[in-house]
Scaffold this motif. Structure first.
Motif, PDB file in Angstrom:
ATOM      1  N   THR A  76       6.185  -2.063  -7.301  1.00 60.06           N
ATOM      2  CA  THR A  76       7.337  -1.525  -6.580  1.00 60.06           C
ATOM      3  C   THR A  76       8.266  -2.650  -6.134  1.00 60.06           C
ATOM      4  OG1 THR A  76       6.251  -1.630  -4.405  1.00 60.06           O
ATOM      5  CG2 THR A  76       5.997   0.428  -5.677  1.00 60.06           C
TER       6      THR A  76
ATOM      7  N   HIS B 258      -0.964  -1.837  -4.434  1.00 59.11           N
ATOM      8  CA  HIS B 258      -0.149  -2.041  -5.640  1.00 59.11           C
ATOM      9  C   HIS B 258       0.624  -3.351  -5.503  1.00 59.11           C
ATOM     10  CE1 HIS B 258       2.622  -0.011  -2.807  1.00 59.11           C
ATOM     11  NE2 HIS B 258       3.533  -0.810  -3.347  1.00 59.11           N
TER      12      HIS B 258
ATOM     13  N   THR C 191       0.850  -1.181   0.000  1.00 59.42           N
ATOM     14  CA  THR C 191       0.000   0.000   0.000  1.00 59.42           C
ATOM     15  C   THR C 191       0.885   1.231   0.000  1.00 59.42           C
ATOM     16  OG1 THR C 191      -1.705  -1.163   1.244  1.00 59.42           O
ATOM     17  CG2 THR C 191      -1.840   1.229   1.231  1.00 59.42           C
ATOM     18  N   ASP C 192       0.652   2.116  -0.959  1.00 57.54           N
ATOM     19  CA  ASP C 192       1.441   3.338  -1.043  1.00 57.54           C
ATOM     20  C   ASP C 192       1.159   4.222   0.169  1.00 57.54           C
ATOM     21  OD1 ASP C 192       3.127   5.169  -2.906  1.00 57.54           O
ATOM     22  OD2 ASP C 192       1.484   6.440  -2.198  1.00 57.54           O
ATOM     23  N   TYR C 193       2.202   4.724   0.783  1.00 57.29           N
ATOM     24  CA  TYR C 193       2.092   5.517   2.001  1.00 57.29           C
ATOM     25  C   TYR C 193       1.277   6.786   1.774  1.00 57.29           C
ATOM     26  CZ  TYR C 193       3.463   8.204   6.115  1.00 57.29           C
ATOM     27  OH  TYR C 193       3.450   8.946   7.263  1.00 57.29           O
ATOM     28  N   TYR C 194       1.503   7.451   0.644  1.00 56.36           N
ATOM     29  CA  TYR C 194       0.866   8.739   0.408  1.00 56.36           C
ATOM     30  C   TYR C 194      -0.499   8.634  -0.252  1.00 56.36           C
ATOM     31  CZ  TYR C 194       5.311  10.642   1.795  1.00 56.36           C
ATOM     32  OH  TYR C 194       6.428  10.943   2.510  1.00 56.36           O
ATOM     33  N   HIS C 195      -0.636   7.751  -1.220  1.00 53.67           N
ATOM     34  CA  HIS C 195      -1.899   7.634  -1.939  1.00 53.67           C
ATOM     35  C   HIS C 195      -2.842   6.611  -1.306  1.00 53.67           C
ATOM     36  CE1 HIS C 195      -0.380  10.189  -5.079  1.00 53.67           C
ATOM     37  NE2 HIS C 195       0.712   9.456  -5.127  1.00 53.67           N
ATOM     38  N   ARG C 196      -2.307   5.763  -0.432  1.00 53.95           N
ATOM     39  CA  ARG C 196      -3.076   4.727   0.260  1.00 53.95           C
ATOM     40  C   ARG C 196      -3.724   3.746  -0.705  1.00 53.95           C
ATOM     41  NH1 ARG C 196      -0.330   4.498   4.109  1.00 53.95           N
ATOM     42  NH2 ARG C 196      -1.748   2.997   4.961  1.00 53.95           N
ATOM     43  N   GLU C 197      -3.139   3.619  -1.899  1.00 58.94           N
ATOM     44  CA  GLU C 197      -3.669   2.694  -2.891  1.00 58.94           C
ATOM     45  C   GLU C 197      -2.849   1.407  -2.898  1.00 58.94           C
ATOM     46  OE1 GLU C 197      -3.860   4.520  -6.730  1.00 58.94           O
ATOM     47  OE2 GLU C 197      -5.038   6.214  -5.982  1.00 58.94           O
TER      48      GLU C 197
ATOM     49  N   ASP D 110      12.348   5.948  -6.085  1.00 63.60           N
ATOM     50  CA  ASP D 110      11.268   6.700  -5.456  1.00 63.60           C
ATOM     51  C   ASP D 110      11.818   7.324  -4.180  1.00 63.60           C
ATOM     52  OD1 ASP D 110       8.794   7.684  -4.664  1.00 63.60           O
ATOM     53  OD2 ASP D 110       7.990   5.746  -4.086  1.00 63.60           O
TER      54      ASP D 110
ATOM     55  N   TYR E 282      -3.964  -3.575 -10.451  1.00 64.24           N
ATOM     56  CA  TYR E 282      -3.141  -2.470  -9.964  1.00 64.24           C
ATOM     57  C   TYR E 282      -2.325  -1.858 -11.094  1.00 64.24           C
ATOM     58  CZ  TYR E 282      -4.331  -4.935  -5.696  1.00 64.24           C
ATOM     59  OH  TYR E 282      -5.011  -5.572  -4.702  1.00 64.24           O
TER      60      TYR E 282
END
Length: 157
Positions: free
Chosen positions: A126, A88, A80-86, A148, A122
């Motif tokens: 990463t 992947h 889960t992306d830390y900033y977008h919370r999506e 990143d 997705y």
């Protein structure tokens, strides 16, 4: 050149995967990383994944289509992306057997990771790589990955 199959892991692949794990500590590790602890954790996670499985994760084996000799593996999980919370796709581990390196096996496993990630719905894939692992970083860049975040660490005494 022999044909290569990429297939889902089987319980009989356990020893092959565990024998490859020490190569994760080949690049120079930061001084605070204990290779024995890293290997112990990876072994426990992979054994559990192979034997119990998870809907959110996948392990794929690259093998020679004719001889069925295992050549490498990739362990994929959902991050889960830390900033977008999506959610992947995330490559937790990828290792090619030393005697199979230089044959494009890593690229095939990476292509499988992209396919799996897309099949999960997705748009982002990463991975983490140690800074000193220049060979792997070169491969990832050639496949379209870009850096990143860079993680720094300091032991406090």
């Amino acid at each position: 050149m022999p044909s290569i199959n990429i297939r889902r892991v089987e319980k009989s692949d356990t020893d092959f995967i565990l024998e490859l794990l020490p190569s994760l500590t080949d690049p120079e590790l930061p001084h605070w990383r204990d290779p024995d602890v890293m290997l112990d954790i990876d072994q426990r996670i992979l054994k559990s994944e192979i034997h119990d499985g998870s809907e959110d994760n996948a392990i794929f084996i690259a093998e020679d289509a004719e001889s069925k000799k295992q050549l490498g593996f990739i362990f994929l999980e959902i991050g889960t992306d830390y900033y977008h919370r999506e959610p992947h796709g995330h490559i937790a581990d990828i290792i090619v057997s030393p005697d199979a390196r230089g044959r494009g096996i890593g690229k095939m496993l990476m292509a499988k990771a992209e396919e799996w990630t897309k099949d999960c719905g997705y748009k982002l894939l990463t991975l983490n790589v140690f800074d000193d692992n220049k060979k792997a970083r070169k491969l990832y860049k050639s496949l379209g990955f870009s850096p990143d975040l860079t993680k720094y660490g300091k032991i406090l005494e």
